[in-house]
Write a protein that holds these residues in place. Structure first.
Motif, PDB file in Angstrom:
ATOM      1  N   ILE A  10      38.198  28.907  63.546  1.00  0.00           N
ATOM      2  CA  ILE A  10      38.254  29.032  62.090  1.00  0.00           C
ATOM      3  C   ILE A  10      39.643  29.505  61.706  1.00  0.00           C
ATOM      4  O   ILE A  10      40.052  30.609  62.087  1.00  0.00           O
ATOM      5  N   PRO A  11      40.382  28.680  60.965  1.00  0.00           N
ATOM      6  CA  PRO A  11      41.739  29.062  60.579  1.00  0.00           C
ATOM      7  C   PRO A  11      41.718  30.147  59.504  1.00  0.00           C
ATOM      8  O   PRO A  11      40.710  30.363  58.846  1.00  0.00           O
ATOM      9  N   ASP A  12      42.841  30.822  59.344  1.00  0.00           N
ATOM     10  CA  ASP A  12      42.977  31.754  58.232  1.00  0.00           C
ATOM     11  C   ASP A  12      42.999  30.943  56.945  1.00  0.00           C
ATOM     12  O   ASP A  12      43.624  29.875  56.882  1.00  0.00           O
ATOM     13  N   PRO A  13      42.323  31.420  55.912  1.00  0.00           N
ATOM     14  CA  PRO A  13      42.328  30.668  54.652  1.00  0.00           C
ATOM     15  C   PRO A  13      43.701  30.757  53.992  1.00  0.00           C
ATOM     16  O   PRO A  13      44.361  31.790  54.037  1.00  0.00           O
ATOM     17  N   ARG A  14      44.135  29.641  53.439  1.00  0.00           N
ATOM     18  CA  ARG A  14      45.409  29.620  52.723  1.00  0.00           C
ATOM     19  C   ARG A  14      45.338  28.553  51.640  1.00  0.00           C
ATOM     20  O   ARG A  14      44.568  27.602  51.745  1.00  0.00           O
ATOM     21  N   ILE A  27      39.092  22.062  54.118  1.00  0.00           N
ATOM     22  CA  ILE A  27      38.021  22.430  55.040  1.00  0.00           C
ATOM     23  C   ILE A  27      36.821  21.525  54.818  1.00  0.00           C
ATOM     24  O   ILE A  27      36.733  20.831  53.809  1.00  0.00           O
ATOM     25  N   ARG A  28      35.900  21.535  55.767  1.00  0.00           N
ATOM     26  CA  ARG A  28      34.606  20.869  55.593  1.00  0.00           C
ATOM     27  C   ARG A  28      33.617  21.977  55.247  1.00  0.00           C
ATOM     28  O   ARG A  28      33.534  22.987  55.946  1.00  0.00           O
ATOM     29  N   ILE A  35      41.009  24.683  49.524  1.00  0.00           N
ATOM     30  CA  ILE A  35      41.034  26.063  49.064  1.00  0.00           C
ATOM     31  C   ILE A  35      42.086  26.180  47.974  1.00  0.00           C
ATOM     32  O   ILE A  35      43.241  25.827  48.165  1.00  0.00           O
ATOM     33  N   VAL A  36      41.653  26.654  46.825  1.00  0.00           N
ATOM     34  CA  VAL A  36      42.530  26.794  45.671  1.00  0.00           C
ATOM     35  C   VAL A  36      43.123  28.196  45.626  1.00  0.00           C
ATOM     36  O   VAL A  36      44.288  28.381  45.313  1.00  0.00           O
ATOM     37  N   VAL A  53      37.458  33.330  48.701  1.00  0.00           N
ATOM     38  CA  VAL A  53      38.132  32.056  48.461  1.00  0.00           C
ATOM     39  C   VAL A  53      37.427  31.300  47.344  1.00  0.00           C
ATOM     40  O   VAL A  53      36.235  31.490  47.093  1.00  0.00           O
ATOM     41  N   VAL A  54      38.196  30.456  46.687  1.00  0.00           N
ATOM     42  CA  VAL A  54      37.677  29.516  45.693  1.00  0.00           C
ATOM     43  C   VAL A  54      38.006  28.133  46.221  1.00  0.00           C
ATOM     44  O   VAL A  54      39.156  27.861  46.593  1.00  0.00           O
ATOM     45  N   VAL A  55      36.990  27.258  46.298  1.00  0.00           N
ATOM     46  CA  VAL A  55      37.202  25.911  46.813  1.00  0.00           C
ATOM     47  C   VAL A  55      36.864  24.881  45.744  1.00  0.00           C
ATOM     48  O   VAL A  55      35.939  25.060  44.954  1.00  0.00           O
TER      49      VAL A  55
END
Length: 112
Positions: A3-7, A12-13, A37-38, A51-53
């Motif tokens: 799982i990558p760091d969110p940026r 993502i799926r 990811i916004v 996060v907001v997607v």
């Protein structure tokens, strides 16, 4: 699954729940979809990441002012299907990262 760091801009799926599904009482997504990811923010004191997607969809939105068509070259680089696709900003999901709705991308061992 790695799982990558969110940026910002990470695709993502994710099991995305549309507002009309939620309005109908559904609480689990019907289909896993690519999402971008916004926003990703770290909250203190527990250091959780929110996060907001935004959804990526092949269905042309009715309101084009709330969407951006993803250029062909970007779709290819992301490994998305060749059909026209849009990033929609009128439908957003928020969750604490990494969240249980993250899914591995087929053919890869991670979500990106």
């Amino acid at each position: 699954m790695n799982i990558p760091d969110p940026r910002l801009g990470l695709v993502i799926r994710y099991g995305f729940l549309w507002s009309h599904e939620s309005d109908d009482g559904v609480d689990e997504s019907v289909k896993d979809r690519p999402r971008a990811i916004v926003v990703a923010t770290r909250r203190q004191p527990n250091d959780e990441v929110r996060v907001v997607v935004a959804p990526i969809t092949r269905e042309q939105p009715t309101d084009l002012s709330a969407s951006i068509e993803i250029p062909t070259a970007v779709r290819q680089k992301l490994g998305l299907k060749s059909a026209r696709q849009w990033l929609r900003f009128d439908e957003l999901n928020r969750f604490t990262w990494p969240g249980y709705d993250l899914r591995a991308i087929p053919g890869r061992n991670q979500t990106e």
